[in-house]
Write a protein that holds these residues in place. Structure first.
Motif, PDB file in Angstrom:
ATOM      1  N   ASP A 110       0.971  -1.479  -0.191  1.00 61.17           N
ATOM      2  CA  ASP A 110       0.312   0.017   0.074  1.00 61.17           C
ATOM      3  C   ASP A 110       0.650   1.173  -0.394  1.00 61.17           C
ATOM      4  O   ASP A 110      -0.418   2.103  -0.609  1.00 61.17           O
ATOM      5  CB  ASP A 110      -1.156  -0.326   1.220  1.00 61.17           C
ATOM      6  N   GLN A 111       2.046   0.966   0.781  1.00 65.43           N
ATOM      7  CA  GLN A 111       2.429   2.592   0.932  1.00 65.43           C
ATOM      8  C   GLN A 111       3.918   2.679  -0.602  1.00 65.43           C
ATOM      9  O   GLN A 111       4.704   3.835  -0.201  1.00 65.43           O
ATOM     10  CB  GLN A 111       3.531   2.364   2.434  1.00 65.43           C
ATOM     11  N   GLY A 112       4.008   1.652  -1.334  1.00 66.66           N
ATOM     12  CA  GLY A 112       5.209   1.666  -2.614  1.00 66.66           C
ATOM     13  C   GLY A 112       5.321   0.494  -3.365  1.00 66.66           C
ATOM     14  O   GLY A 112       5.072  -0.290  -3.140  1.00 66.66           O
ATOM     15  N   TRP A 113       4.966   0.657  -4.673  1.00 67.77           N
ATOM     16  CA  TRP A 113       5.686   0.478  -5.771  1.00 67.77           C
ATOM     17  C   TRP A 113       6.840   0.483  -5.833  1.00 67.77           C
ATOM     18  O   TRP A 113       7.343   1.600  -5.981  1.00 67.77           O
ATOM     19  CB  TRP A 113       4.986   0.784  -6.565  1.00 67.77           C
ATOM     20  N   LEU A 140      -2.512   8.464  -1.609  1.00 67.73           N
ATOM     21  CA  LEU A 140      -1.591   7.445  -1.058  1.00 67.73           C
ATOM     22  C   LEU A 140      -1.427   7.836   0.392  1.00 67.73           C
ATOM     23  O   LEU A 140      -1.802   8.557   0.498  1.00 67.73           O
ATOM     24  CB  LEU A 140       0.334   9.222  -1.899  1.00 67.73           C
ATOM     25  N   TYR A 141      -0.967   6.484   0.247  1.00 69.90           N
ATOM     26  CA  TYR A 141      -1.114   6.130   1.784  1.00 69.90           C
ATOM     27  C   TYR A 141       0.240   5.651   2.620  1.00 69.90           C
ATOM     28  O   TYR A 141       1.035   5.527   1.530  1.00 69.90           O
ATOM     29  CB  TYR A 141      -1.836   5.462   1.951  1.00 69.90           C
ATOM     30  N   ASN A 154      -2.651  -0.033  -2.311  1.00 67.20           N
ATOM     31  CA  ASN A 154      -2.471   0.645  -2.642  1.00 67.20           C
ATOM     32  C   ASN A 154      -2.256   2.190  -3.354  1.00 67.20           C
ATOM     33  O   ASN A 154      -2.245   3.161  -4.142  1.00 67.20           O
ATOM     34  CB  ASN A 154      -2.963   1.976  -0.942  1.00 67.20           C
ATOM     35  N   ALA A 155      -0.818   1.444  -3.579  1.00 66.85           N
ATOM     36  CA  ALA A 155       0.151   2.218  -4.539  1.00 66.85           C
ATOM     37  C   ALA A 155      -0.397   1.902  -5.570  1.00 66.85           C
ATOM     38  O   ALA A 155      -0.089   3.079  -6.472  1.00 66.85           O
ATOM     39  CB  ALA A 155       1.795   1.641  -3.458  1.00 66.85           C
ATOM     40  N   ALA A 156      -0.529   0.984  -6.643  1.00 68.24           N
ATOM     41  CA  ALA A 156      -1.128   0.571  -7.694  1.00 68.24           C
ATOM     42  C   ALA A 156      -1.153   1.484  -7.825  1.00 68.24           C
ATOM     43  O   ALA A 156      -1.951   1.943  -9.098  1.00 68.24           O
ATOM     44  CB  ALA A 156      -0.782  -1.016  -8.131  1.00 68.24           C
TER      45      ALA A 156
END
Length: 533
Positions: free
Chosen positions: A203-206, A305-306, A263-265
């Protein structure tokens, strides 16, 4: 001419050695070997490494010279000995023998010679790690030490209990630099781990470049837990990590977590998003408490963004063909730059995905992974769907899911959160970490048996053991070292050594010796009060 000169030197050294009194040294059993070998036979004497030592490699393996140079490089800083490497002479011999490739090795040491043999290059490499642990702890120094470099004589027969011995590094919650990933690989290699699972998305990063979907890193890679700048690996940087690991016989397992933890996607591409459902309860496009997919199909909305640490609020749109095109592109691009056999599809904590949709998604994604020649791995929730033959279920929480895996004829990767999660606090005073699964002291990491941990699951059902390090509270190398060590060494022995050989009391003694090596390497490990450091 150089070869003849070295041969003459070695013969002379042998003659001198035969005239000297035998070197006395503590037996192999008293060394701090981790993981513990299968069989040890000490002869009570010592092999003295001197400046005229050299390394010979023999066999057909392409990496034998690399292993020989690795050994030479590891020994040189502390001893000051620049040991030559060749195929023609040497009193330290690395020999790959004929036979079916196996990670087993034999290490034989007498007063004049050291010999490591195996039918595989990996086995030779593991024998080298054992040999290095037999030296005085000062061998870890980066400058020359005034020490007699004596190792005990005898023989070791060794082989691993489990074929998969891994650790997971979460680079998604907090981005971890290439240099720090390599440092982690270096430490894993010393304990004979052979798989590095990279948790690349959440969720926080790709964190991995996908050329056909560039916004994944442009947007999705731009933050991390706490709101930092994040980061990502280009495909070339990822290949650099894969190659670096391979040189130490560690295979990278990439993970793209889905359909949850996405979430990042979803913030990068709105068309993948069935709705924004953040932990604070701000839910977009809801009709009677449920996501209205028809509205979102017509007007997809990117998620925000989260940078928090809550879980279970995100999901890919499992009913859109666009989603499966996205998933296939990601699998295809990562598989092309990943030579290892496994691709991890995640599958955990997808709480807002309707169960029939979750099952449909997991079954369809398994087919895509197989299409690109990889073996599926997923967290234990995937066992609630129909698993393809060969798919691996990674047990972390639900014993029932492990049993469902076995019932389908599939193997289990053991990562029980209460024993192997390296992000769990040691106790209530630990400066970072979480404790939702348990407080995990060193003894808790060591005193468990994968083959009996889940009722009805035995050794035949288990592929191996993996210790995950999640990074919600881990931000840098110092944090990684503090949470990982000494527990990763305990997990290494659980994965490598048979239960009947393992003893907590003996491990306490041996880990204290390992602590001296960490001190020399300036690794900031946790000094468990359970050990007399």
């Amino acid at each position: 001419m150089k070869s003849l000169l070295w041969s003459a030197i070695l013969v002379a050294a042998s003659i001198v050695s035969s005239c000297q009194a035998p070197i006395q040294v503590a037996p192999i059993e008293e060394a701090g070997l981790i993981p513990l070998p299968k069989s040890i036979n000490s002869t009570g004497k010592g092999f003295l490494l001197t400046a005229d030592a050299s390394i010979q490699y023999k066999g057909a393996g392409n990496k034998l010279e690399t292993i020989a140079n690795y050994l030479s490089d590891r020994i040189a800083p502390a001893t000051g000995f620049e040991m030559p490497v060749s195929q023609t002479f040497g009193n330290i011999i690395l020999e790959q023998t004929n036979g079916e490739a196996s990670e087993a090795y034999q290490l034989t040491i007498d007063e004049n010679e050291v010999k490591i043999t195996s039918t595989s290059e990996a086995g030779i490499f593991y024998g080298v790690q054992t040999f290095l642990q037999l030296f005085p702890t000062e061998i870890e120094s980066s400058y020359v030490e005034s020490v007699d470099w004596v190792v005990p004589t005898g023989s070791i027969q060794d082989q691993p209990e489990f074929e998969y011995r891994g650790s997971m590094l979460d680079v998604a919650r907090h981005f971890i630099s290439i240099e720090d990933v390599k440092h982690y690989i270096d430490q894993m290699a010393k304990f004979k781990f052979n798989y590095l699972h990279l948790h690349l998305t959440d969720d926080q990063g790709w964190r991995i470049e996908i050329k056909s979907w560039p916004k994944l890193t442009e947007i999705g890679g731009s933050t991390e837990v706490g709101g930092g700048k994040g980061g990502f690996y280009t495909q070339e940087e990822y290949k650099e990590i894969v190659a670096y690991a391979a040189d130490q016989f560690i295979t990278v397992v990439p993970e793209v977590d889905m359909p949850g933890h996405t979430n990042a996607a979803l913030a990068s591409y709105g068309e993948l998003n069935p709705g924004v459902n953040l932990p604070d309860g701000d839910v977009s496009t809801m009709v009677e408490g449920k996501i209205d997919f028809d509205i979102l199909d017509k007007n997809p909305v990117p998620a925000e963004l989260y940078s928090g640490i809550e879980v279970g609020f995100s999901t890919l749109a499992t009913n859109k063909e666009r989603t499966y095109q996205f998933v296939e592109d990601v699998i295809r691009e990562i598989s092309e730059i990943t030579p290892g056999p496994y691709f991890h599809i995640g599958g955990d904590e997808s709480h807002v995905t309707e169960k029939p949709d979750y099952i449909y998604f997991v079954e369809r994604v398994q087919e895509l992974v197989q299409k690109y020649g990889k073996i599926n791995v997923g967290w234990d929730e995937i066992a609630t769907s129909k698993l393809l033959p060969g798919t691996i279920s990674q047990f972390w929480a639900e014993e029932e899911n492990a049993k469902l895996t076995k019932e389908q004829g599939n193997k289990i990767l053991m990562s029980p959160a209460k024993r192997t999660y390296l992000d769990m606090q040691y106790d209530s005073t630990t400066r970072i970490g979480l404790h939702w699964a348990a407080y995990i002291e060193l003894e808790d990491s060591y005193k468990w048996d994968p083959s009996t941990y889940v009722e009805g699951i035995n050794k035949f059902d288990i592929l191996g053991v993996e210790a995950p390090l999640w990074t919600e509270t881990v931000t840098n190398r110092a944090d990684i070292e503090y949470m990982t060590f000494p527990r990763l060494a305990a997990i290494a022995e659980v994965a490598w050594s048979t239960k009947d050989l393992r003893s907590w009391e003996d491990f306490q003694r041996r880990i204290a010796i390992q602590g001296k090596r960490w001190d020399i390497n300036k690794i900031g490990f946790y000094r468990s009060p359970q050990v007399n450091w």
